[in-house]
Design a protein around this motif. Structure first.
Motif, PDB file in Angstrom:
ATOM      1  N   ASN A  11      12.401  -9.254   1.968  1.00  9.00           N
ATOM      2  CA  ASN A  11      11.818  -9.024   0.649  1.00  9.00           C
ATOM      3  C   ASN A  11      10.521  -9.796   0.475  1.00  9.00           C
ATOM      4  OD1 ASN A  11      13.988  -7.390  -0.154  1.00  9.00           O
ATOM      5  ND2 ASN A  11      15.198  -9.188  -0.645  1.00  9.00           N
ATOM      6  N   VAL A  12       9.755  -9.400  -0.533  1.00  8.84           N
ATOM      7  CA  VAL A  12       8.509 -10.097  -0.871  1.00  8.84           C
ATOM      8  C   VAL A  12       8.868 -11.470  -1.446  1.00  8.84           C
ATOM      9  CG1 VAL A  12       6.489 -10.079  -2.377  1.00  8.84           C
ATOM     10  CG2 VAL A  12       7.291  -7.949  -1.313  1.00  8.84           C
ATOM     11  N   LYS A  13       8.174 -12.495  -0.967  1.00 11.07           N
ATOM     12  CA  LYS A  13       8.353 -13.850  -1.505  1.00 11.07           C
ATOM     13  C   LYS A  13       7.116 -14.205  -2.299  1.00 11.07           C
ATOM     14  CE  LYS A  13      11.225 -15.178   2.392  1.00 11.07           C
ATOM     15  NZ  LYS A  13      11.315 -15.938   3.624  1.00 11.07           N
ATOM     16  N   VAL A  49     -12.360  -2.939  15.965  1.00 11.29           N
ATOM     17  CA  VAL A  49     -11.102  -2.383  15.470  1.00 11.29           C
ATOM     18  C   VAL A  49     -10.020  -3.452  15.569  1.00 11.29           C
ATOM     19  CG1 VAL A  49      -9.339  -0.598  15.794  1.00 11.29           C
ATOM     20  CG2 VAL A  49     -11.752  -0.062  16.196  1.00 11.29           C
ATOM     21  N   ILE A  50      -9.328  -3.690  14.476  1.00 12.30           N
ATOM     22  CA  ILE A  50      -8.218  -4.643  14.462  1.00 12.30           C
ATOM     23  C   ILE A  50      -6.931  -3.869  14.744  1.00 12.30           C
ATOM     24  CG2 ILE A  50      -6.885  -6.276  13.077  1.00 12.30           C
ATOM     25  CD1 ILE A  50      -9.456  -6.680  11.393  1.00 12.30           C
ATOM     26  N   VAL A  51      -6.271  -4.233  15.821  1.00 13.39           N
ATOM     27  CA  VAL A  51      -4.978  -3.644  16.153  1.00 13.39           C
ATOM     28  C   VAL A  51      -3.931  -4.642  15.705  1.00 13.39           C
ATOM     29  CG1 VAL A  51      -3.495  -2.785  18.006  1.00 13.39           C
ATOM     30  CG2 VAL A  51      -5.986  -2.462  18.136  1.00 13.39           C
ATOM     31  N   ALA A  52      -3.103  -4.255  14.744  1.00 15.37           N
ATOM     32  CA  ALA A  52      -2.124  -5.177  14.166  1.00 15.37           C
ATOM     33  C   ALA A  52      -0.775  -4.488  14.055  1.00 15.37           C
ATOM     34  CB  ALA A  52      -2.592  -5.651  12.791  1.00 15.37           C
ATOM     35  N   ASN A  53       0.222  -5.044  14.726  1.00 20.81           N
ATOM     36  CA  ASN A  53       1.581  -4.518  14.666  1.00 20.81           C
ATOM     37  C   ASN A  53       2.424  -5.431  13.786  1.00 20.81           C
ATOM     38  OD1 ASN A  53       0.552  -2.787  16.551  1.00 20.81           O
ATOM     39  ND2 ASN A  53       1.943  -3.362  18.195  1.00 20.81           N
ATOM     40  N   TYR A  54       3.141  -4.822  12.848  1.00 23.35           N
ATOM     41  CA  TYR A  54       3.965  -5.568  11.903  1.00 23.35           C
ATOM     42  C   TYR A  54       5.402  -5.080  11.967  1.00 23.35           C
ATOM     43  CZ  TYR A  54      -0.481  -6.863   9.702  1.00 23.35           C
ATOM     44  OH  TYR A  54      -1.746  -7.343   9.454  1.00 23.35           O
ATOM     45  N   THR A  90       5.037   3.214  -2.645  1.00 26.51           N
ATOM     46  CA  THR A  90       5.430   2.255  -1.618  1.00 26.51           C
ATOM     47  C   THR A  90       6.257   1.146  -2.259  1.00 26.51           C
ATOM     48  OG1 THR A  90       3.442   2.700  -0.343  1.00 26.51           O
ATOM     49  CG2 THR A  90       4.578   0.647   0.136  1.00 26.51           C
ATOM     50  N   MET A  91       7.426   0.886  -1.708  1.00 23.24           N
ATOM     51  CA  MET A  91       8.260  -0.150  -2.304  1.00 23.24           C
ATOM     52  C   MET A  91       7.830  -1.524  -1.804  1.00 23.24           C
ATOM     53  SD  MET A  91      11.966   0.190  -0.432  1.00 23.24           S
ATOM     54  CE  MET A  91      12.599  -1.210  -1.301  1.00 23.24           C
ATOM     55  N   PRO A  92       7.996  -2.577  -2.617  1.00 15.62           N
ATOM     56  CA  PRO A  92       7.628  -3.926  -2.185  1.00 15.62           C
ATOM     57  C   PRO A  92       8.425  -4.320  -0.939  1.00 15.62           C
ATOM     58  CG  PRO A  92       8.007  -3.875  -4.551  1.00 15.62           C
ATOM     59  CD  PRO A  92       8.478  -2.560  -4.010  1.00 15.62           C
ATOM     60  N   ALA A  93       7.752  -4.856   0.048  1.00 16.61           N
ATOM     61  CA  ALA A  93       8.402  -5.252   1.298  1.00 16.61           C
ATOM     62  C   ALA A  93       7.529  -6.261   2.023  1.00 16.61           C
ATOM     63  CB  ALA A  93       8.617  -4.025   2.189  1.00 16.61           C
ATOM     64  N   ALA A  94       8.154  -7.184   2.722  1.00 14.48           N
ATOM     65  CA  ALA A  94       7.420  -8.157   3.541  1.00 14.48           C
ATOM     66  C   ALA A  94       7.422  -7.691   4.995  1.00 14.48           C
ATOM     67  CB  ALA A  94       8.068  -9.531   3.418  1.00 14.48           C
ATOM     68  N   PHE A  95       6.343  -7.988   5.685  1.00 14.32           N
ATOM     69  CA  PHE A  95       6.218  -7.666   7.109  1.00 14.32           C
ATOM     70  C   PHE A  95       5.738  -8.903   7.854  1.00 14.32           C
ATOM     71  CE2 PHE A  95       6.215  -3.538   5.184  1.00 14.32           C
ATOM     72  CZ  PHE A  95       6.789  -2.700   6.123  1.00 14.32           C
ATOM     73  N   LYS A  96       6.079  -8.972   9.135  1.00 18.25           N
ATOM     74  CA  LYS A  96       5.675 -10.093   9.983  1.00 18.25           C
ATOM     75  C   LYS A  96       4.776  -9.559  11.097  1.00 18.25           C
ATOM     76  CE  LYS A  96       7.575 -13.465  13.232  1.00 18.25           C
ATOM     77  NZ  LYS A  96       8.791 -13.970  13.893  1.00 18.25           N
ATOM     78  N   LEU A  97       3.627 -10.217  11.306  1.00 17.75           N
ATOM     79  CA  LEU A  97       2.727  -9.824  12.387  1.00 17.75           C
ATOM     80  C   LEU A  97       3.378 -10.140  13.723  1.00 17.75           C
ATOM     81  CD1 LEU A  97      -0.181  -8.763  13.025  1.00 17.75           C
ATOM     82  CD2 LEU A  97      -0.848 -11.169  13.184  1.00 17.75           C
TER      83      LEU A  97
END
Length: 197
Positions: free
Chosen positions: A189-191, A179-184, A162-169
């Protein structure tokens, strides 16, 4: 350009193998198939109904074979599943009697598909394919359903490469069963930084 959305059922320790039933995927001697079933409730049912809205699918060969053996005869539970295009990445499978199945063989084929005109493409399960997509930064969104259970064994969502990457909820909720339903959505890039600085 089309978005590629990866939808996964995962445990707290990241296992994604065979959430739906005991016989779904027993490879590697996996004995916990169906681990998501005890957590079903009305809220999770509504989430699934929303996430199963008709969309073209991109599937790995193993997931495609599981789907093709079940869904054509059970389309009343997933309206539109037979009509949408099912793109399958495989070097061994070239055809299927399941209507609207298209076979791809490479990352270049996936990139061409992603850069074409059309609606979003959803990836369900498909562990090896998901790893390939993550390695090549082809995932636009992750829609995760995180279950309050650990299994200690089985195929994992975030394994090697898996390559480094940032995601936003972008969306989240917790079902009565925990159950936690979480969409990203992909967010650059990773900060890094220093806590407290």
């Amino acid at each position: 350009m089309r978005k590629i959305i990866v939808l996964e059922f995962i445990t707290l320790d990241g296992v994604m193998q065979a959430p739906g039933g005991p016989e779904e995927d027993t490879s590697g001697g996996f004995k916990y198939g169906g681990w998501s079933a005890p957590y079903g409730d009305e809220v999770s049912g509504k989430v699934m109904q929303k996430q199963m809205a008709p969309a073209d699918l991109l599937l790995g060969r193993k997931t495609f074979e599981i789907f093709a053996s079940y869904w054509p005869a059970h389309a009343d539970y997933w309206p539109g599943i037979n009509e949408v295009t099912k793109y399958v990445i495989s070097n061994t499978m070239k055809e299927s009697p399941w209507e609207n199945s298209v076979f791809l063989t490479s990352v270049a084929d996936i990139e061409k598909l992603k850069n074409s005109e059309g609606s979003d493409i959803k990836v369900w399960g498909s562990g090896e394919l998901t790893q390939l997509l993550l390695q090549h930064d082809l995932v636009d969104e992750l829609w995760l359903k995180i279950y309050p259970v650990t299994l200690g064994e089985g195929k994992k969502l975030f394994d090697n490469g898996t390559m480094p990457a940032a995601f936003k909820l972008t969306e989240s909720l917790v079902t009565p069963g925990g159950v936690i339903v979480a969409n990203y959505a992909r967010a650059g890039n990773v900060k890094t930084g220093t806590i407290g600085a």
